[in-house]
Design an enzyme around this catalytic site. Structure first.
Site, short mmCIF file in Angstrom:
data_model
loop_
_atom_site.label_atom_id
_atom_site.label_comp_id
_atom_site.label_asym_id
_atom_site.label_seq_id
_atom_site.Cartn_x
_atom_site.Cartn_y
_atom_site.Cartn_z
N ASN A 9 42.52 31.05 51.77
CA ASN A 9 41.50 31.58 52.37
C ASN A 9 41.06 32.69 53.32
O ASN A 9 41.57 32.63 54.24
CB ASN A 9 41.27 30.24 53.30
CG ASN A 9 39.77 30.05 53.97
OD1 ASN A 9 38.80 30.59 54.04
ND2 ASN A 9 40.10 29.75 55.28
N LYS A 11 38.78 33.65 55.69
CA LYS A 11 38.01 33.71 56.41
C LYS A 11 37.22 34.74 56.64
O LYS A 11 36.36 35.61 56.14
CB LYS A 11 39.16 33.55 57.84
CG LYS A 11 39.41 31.99 57.45
CD LYS A 11 40.98 31.84 59.12
CE LYS A 11 41.36 30.73 58.57
NZ LYS A 11 42.34 30.03 59.80
N HIS A 94 36.89 23.07 56.25
CA HIS A 94 37.83 23.48 57.11
C HIS A 94 37.52 23.30 58.86
O HIS A 94 37.14 22.86 59.16
CB HIS A 94 37.67 24.99 56.89
CG HIS A 94 38.76 25.67 57.12
ND1 HIS A 94 38.83 25.90 58.65
CD2 HIS A 94 39.97 26.16 56.26
CE1 HIS A 94 39.88 26.90 58.43
NE2 HIS A 94 40.55 26.71 57.17
N GLU A 96 37.81 24.83 60.74
CA GLU A 96 36.91 25.80 61.74
C GLU A 96 35.88 25.33 62.25
O GLU A 96 34.62 25.81 62.67
CB GLU A 96 37.25 26.89 61.24
CG GLU A 96 38.85 27.21 61.71
CD GLU A 96 39.43 28.67 61.52
OE1 GLU A 96 40.66 29.44 60.91
OE2 GLU A 96 38.92 29.55 59.92
N GLU A 166 45.05 19.94 56.12
CA GLU A 166 45.22 21.04 57.76
C GLU A 166 45.83 20.36 58.76
O GLU A 166 44.75 19.82 59.40
CB GLU A 166 43.98 21.78 57.80
CG GLU A 166 43.17 22.48 56.88
CD GLU A 166 42.21 22.93 57.19
OE1 GLU A 166 42.30 24.16 57.54
OE2 GLU A 166 40.92 22.18 57.32
N GLY A 172 48.58 27.61 65.40
CA GLY A 172 47.76 28.35 65.99
C GLY A 172 48.63 27.88 67.15
O GLY A 172 47.98 28.35 68.95
N SER A 212 50.01 26.44 58.49
CA SER A 212 50.19 28.18 58.34
C SER A 212 52.59 27.81 57.42
O SER A 212 53.28 28.09 57.54
CB SER A 212 51.15 27.83 59.53
OG SER A 212 50.46 27.93 60.56
#
Length: 249
Positions: A9, A11, A94, A96, A166, A172, A212
């Site tokens: 992905n 992004k 997703h 995000e 996810e 992060g 990650s």
């Protein structure tokens, strides 16, 4: 028999010349194993990406799409637009999109229906945040996301579904999800699909891990029995890192 999949992905990254260079490098040098490779590029690059991978076994995916067939939705992209340029796979849900664009389960259910109506493959994302994990509520959050966003579909539609877990808390945040934690959730999800749709669908759906993944941990994560590959973010932007992850399958 479920597939091993490594999906990159991208992004909101790369220029068109950079995208062309990376796609060609991946196409010409990818490891020779049984992993299906999917590249989810930004919208402006999709048509060129389809052209570049023609004749290879690499698939191109969109990172999102609108639920409507068309109309006055400035800046949005429809399923018809995507399929018209040869893009037949889309990432939906997703973390995000959920966090920054406030996409909820009801909206995602509509998007799933539209994608399936166009015979698209859906990579359906789900996962808990740090507060959910700390409050020992992670299984409930994941179950509700799946039940409300995806579990309305028919058994026949599952041939077009790939799941992607996810753990938002491990992206992060300084926290790290262990391979054992990934396996625990993947097994939970597979058992949940089994309860709702039966063992045949549960055993055949691919469940990707999106927390990650890097070249140095990919092999250990992918070795877990219910982890069928990865949805890769930053490491998918570098060919050598991406190859290292693919080699972990």
């Amino acid at each position: 028999m479920r597939k091993n999949i490594v999906a990159g992905n991208w992004k909101m990254n790369k220029t068109l010349p950079q995208a062309i260079e990376l796609i060609n490098e991946i196409k010409n040098n990818k490891p020779n194993n049984n992993a299906e490779i999917i590249l989810a590029t930004p919208f402006p690059f999709l048509a060129k990406a389809v052209e570049l991978v023609a004749g290879s076994d690499i698939k191109i995916a969109a990172q999102n799409m609108h639920q409507a067939e068309g109309g006055a939705f400035t800046g949005e992209v429809s399923a018809t637009m995507l399929t018209s340029i040869g893009v037949n796979t889309v990432i939906l849900g997703h973390s995000e999109r959920r966090a920054y664009f406030h996409e909820n389960d009801a909206l995602l259910a509509n998007k799933v229906d539209t994608a399936l109506a166009h015979d698209m493959t859906v990579i359906f994302c789900f996962g808990e945040e740090l507060k959910d994990r700390q409050n020992d509520n992670h299984f409930n959050v994941v179950e509700y996301q799946l039940r409300d966003g995806l579990f309305h579909i028919s058994k026949e539609n599952w041939k077009n579904i790939v799941l992607a877990y996810e753990p938002v808390w491990a992206i992060g945040t300084g926290e790290t999800a262990s391979p054992e934690q990934a396996q625990e959730m993947h097994l939970f999800v597979r058992n949940l699909v089994d309860k709702v749709y039966g063992s045949e669908i549960a055993e055949n759906v691919s469940i990707l891990y999106g927390g990650s993944v890097k070249p140095d941990n990919a092999k250990e994560i992918f070795s877990k029995p219910d982890v069928d590959g990865g949805l890769i973010g930053g490491a998918a932007l570098n060919a050598n890192d991406f190859f290292g992850i693919i080699s972990g399958i």
